[in-house]
Enzyme design. Structure first.
Site, PDB file in Angstrom:
ATOM      1  N   TYR A 199       7.394   2.364  -7.609  1.00 27.76           N
ATOM      2  CA  TYR A 199       6.735   1.243  -7.933  1.00 27.76           C
ATOM      3  C   TYR A 199       6.211   0.873  -9.300  1.00 27.76           C
ATOM      4  CZ  TYR A 199       6.929   1.649  -2.584  1.00 27.76           C
ATOM      5  OH  TYR A 199       7.016   1.796  -1.469  1.00 27.76           O
ATOM      6  N   GLU A 237       0.773  -1.160  -0.302  1.00 28.97           N
ATOM      7  CA  GLU A 237       0.066   0.191   0.248  1.00 28.97           C
ATOM      8  C   GLU A 237       0.688   0.999  -0.004  1.00 28.97           C
ATOM      9  OE1 GLU A 237      -2.312  -3.257   2.009  1.00 28.97           O
ATOM     10  OE2 GLU A 237      -0.336  -2.367   2.634  1.00 28.97           O
TER      11      GLU A 237
END
Length: 148
Positions: A114, A102
């Site tokens: 990411y 998350e």
């Protein structure tokens, strides 16, 4: 950059980085719990200086990246990418086939990291993170680890 397992002796420096990096940092107790509960806890060293760390949990073929951070003084130099690559490879060694994490939408640099690594957003957790008197959503990202 060198990597090693985190120990309790690393916690003062880890906490210093954590408090510099985040407006709502993990507590020392959260790191202690991760170390005691057998989470994979790593530190990253550059020329012997602790510059980052990562906490992950691997179970049932899935790596959940709980916390990954590079010292704000050392960011924007590719260290986060190296740390991420290392922990993903380590999680494969521990049986992970997929990674999950998350991230705050406001953490634009982390989201970009990411995405560059191949993670794809698969959901949103509403009001997941503390943000003062309010809450902030979390973007949920996954990565099949066959691509690592």
């Amino acid at each position: 950059m060198q990597f090693q397992l985190m120990s309790f002796s690393h916690l003062p420096l880890v906490m210093e980085i954590e408090q510099q990096a985040y407006p709502w940092p993990w507590t020392e107790g959260m790191f202690v719990d991760s170390l005691r509960n057998g989470h994979l806890c790593y530190v990253a060293l550059e020329e012997g200086v602790l510059v980052g760390y990562a906490i992950l949990y691997v179970a049932v073929g899935e790596c959940h990246i709980l916390n990954i951070c590079v010292s704000p003084r050392r960011q924007n130099r590719g260290l986060g990418q190296k740390l991420l690559e290392y922990v993903l490879a380590a999680s494969v060694d521990h049986g992970a086939e997929k990674a999950l994490l998350e991230v705050r939408p406001s953490n634009v640099a982390a989201v970009a990291l990411y995405q560059r690594a191949g993670f794809e957003q698969v959901g949103v957790r509403k009001d997941y993170y503390p943000a003062g008197s309010e809450r902030e959503d979390a973007l949920v990202f996954t990565l099949p680890l066959g691509r690592v």
